[in-house]
Scaffold this motif. Sequence first.
Motif, mmCIF file in Angstrom:
data_model
loop_
_atom_site.group_PDB
_atom_site.id
_atom_site.type_symbol
_atom_site.label_atom_id
_atom_site.label_comp_id
_atom_site.label_asym_id
_atom_site.label_seq_id
_atom_site.Cartn_x
_atom_site.Cartn_y
_atom_site.Cartn_z
ATOM 1 N N ASP A 56 8.880 2.908 8.373
ATOM 2 C CA ASP A 56 10.132 2.555 7.713
ATOM 3 C C ASP A 56 9.930 2.575 6.202
ATOM 4 O OD1 ASP A 56 12.810 1.804 8.404
ATOM 5 O OD2 ASP A 56 11.959 0.480 9.907
ATOM 6 N N TYR A 57 11.015 2.477 5.460
ATOM 7 C CA TYR A 57 10.910 2.372 4.008
ATOM 8 C C TYR A 57 10.132 1.107 3.664
ATOM 9 C CZ TYR A 57 11.917 1.597 -0.850
ATOM 10 O OH TYR A 57 11.769 1.375 -2.186
ATOM 11 N N SER A 58 9.181 1.231 2.792
ATOM 12 C CA SER A 58 8.465 0.050 2.291
ATOM 13 C C SER A 58 8.117 0.291 0.829
ATOM 14 C CB SER A 58 7.194 -0.208 3.104
ATOM 15 O OG SER A 58 6.331 0.908 3.041
ATOM 16 N N ARG A 59 8.364 -0.718 0.045
ATOM 17 C CA ARG A 59 8.071 -0.614 -1.390
ATOM 18 C C ARG A 59 6.568 -0.715 -1.581
ATOM 19 N NH1 ARG A 59 7.936 -3.975 -5.975
ATOM 20 N NH2 ARG A 59 8.190 -5.847 -4.734
ATOM 21 N N ALA A 60 5.985 0.247 -2.240
ATOM 22 C CA ALA A 60 4.537 0.248 -2.473
ATOM 23 C C ALA A 60 4.194 -0.701 -3.614
ATOM 24 C CB ALA A 60 4.065 1.658 -2.796
ATOM 25 N N VAL A 61 3.324 -1.660 -3.324
ATOM 26 C CA VAL A 61 2.864 -2.617 -4.324
ATOM 27 C C VAL A 61 1.341 -2.689 -4.214
ATOM 28 C CG1 VAL A 61 2.930 -5.012 -5.101
ATOM 29 C CG2 VAL A 61 4.978 -3.961 -4.122
ATOM 30 N N PHE A 62 0.661 -2.389 -5.306
ATOM 31 C CA PHE A 62 -0.794 -2.374 -5.295
ATOM 32 C C PHE A 62 -1.332 -3.115 -6.517
ATOM 33 C CE2 PHE A 62 0.625 1.456 -3.143
ATOM 34 C CZ PHE A 62 -0.070 1.363 -1.946
ATOM 35 N N SER A 63 -2.345 -3.922 -6.298
ATOM 36 C CA SER A 63 -3.002 -4.566 -7.430
ATOM 37 C C SER A 63 -4.174 -3.718 -7.917
ATOM 38 C CB SER A 63 -3.492 -5.965 -7.044
ATOM 39 O OG SER A 63 -4.377 -5.882 -5.945
ATOM 40 N N ALA A 68 -2.953 2.387 -6.395
ATOM 41 C CA ALA A 68 -1.628 2.661 -6.959
ATOM 42 C C ALA A 68 -1.504 4.138 -7.338
ATOM 43 C CB ALA A 68 -1.372 1.770 -8.168
ATOM 44 N N THR A 69 -2.561 4.693 -7.909
ATOM 45 C CA THR A 69 -2.558 6.107 -8.283
ATOM 46 C C THR A 69 -2.492 6.990 -7.042
ATOM 47 O OG1 THR A 69 -3.826 5.619 -10.275
ATOM 48 C CG2 THR A 69 -3.831 7.913 -9.519
ATOM 49 N N LEU A 70 -3.281 6.652 -6.024
ATOM 50 C CA LEU A 70 -3.250 7.422 -4.782
ATOM 51 C C LEU A 70 -1.862 7.362 -4.145
ATOM 52 C CD1 LEU A 70 -6.686 6.423 -3.216
ATOM 53 C CD2 LEU A 70 -6.066 8.623 -4.240
ATOM 54 N N ALA A 71 -1.255 6.186 -4.131
ATOM 55 C CA ALA A 71 0.084 6.039 -3.549
ATOM 56 C C ALA A 71 1.106 6.838 -4.341
ATOM 57 C CB ALA A 71 0.480 4.567 -3.509
ATOM 58 N N TYR A 72 0.951 6.868 -5.650
ATOM 59 C CA TYR A 72 1.881 7.630 -6.487
ATOM 60 C C TYR A 72 1.883 9.108 -6.082
ATOM 61 C CZ TYR A 72 3.961 9.827 -10.564
ATOM 62 O OH TYR A 72 4.758 10.583 -11.389
ATOM 63 N N PHE A 73 0.694 9.652 -5.824
ATOM 64 C CA PHE A 73 0.598 11.063 -5.463
ATOM 65 C C PHE A 73 0.854 11.321 -3.982
ATOM 66 C CE2 PHE A 73 -1.804 11.003 -9.457
ATOM 67 C CZ PHE A 73 -1.110 11.992 -10.135
ATOM 68 N N ASP A 74 0.680 10.303 -3.147
ATOM 69 C CA ASP A 74 0.845 10.455 -1.696
ATOM 70 C C ASP A 74 2.307 10.348 -1.278
ATOM 71 O OD1 ASP A 74 -0.029 10.735 0.992
ATOM 72 O OD2 ASP A 74 0.133 8.577 1.248
ATOM 73 N N HIS A 75 3.079 9.532 -1.986
ATOM 74 C CA HIS A 75 4.475 9.300 -1.622
ATOM 75 C C HIS A 75 5.385 10.326 -2.295
ATOM 76 C CE1 HIS A 75 4.420 5.091 0.134
ATOM 77 N NE2 HIS A 75 3.160 5.343 -0.128
#
Length: 105
Positions: A56-63, A68-75
Amino acid sequence: GLPTKAIWITIDKDVLGRSDAVTNWDQGDMPLARLLLAVERLAAQCDVLGIDICGDYSRAVFSDPLRATLAYFDHPPRFTPTAEDLAINAQVNATLLDCFERVLP
């Protein structure tokens, strides 16, 4: 034929098309009707031990900056779902639950 009689079904909703699920992952194009048919056929042939749903839609939040960088390029590009988008997901979830109630003992 499957090599086992007992199975666990995992449904990743991002396999569904945009009209059936709103995700912030790679979006597929499978119609919900085809997914429901697959679940029904599997349940008719196998003992379903359990079912889980993800994607489902989920807001990516990383400390962690690396994650965070990987999620930026993965999503896919970031967006904020509308109330209508979230209503689509809620309706599909309800439809999936109805299917599970029909096919599980």
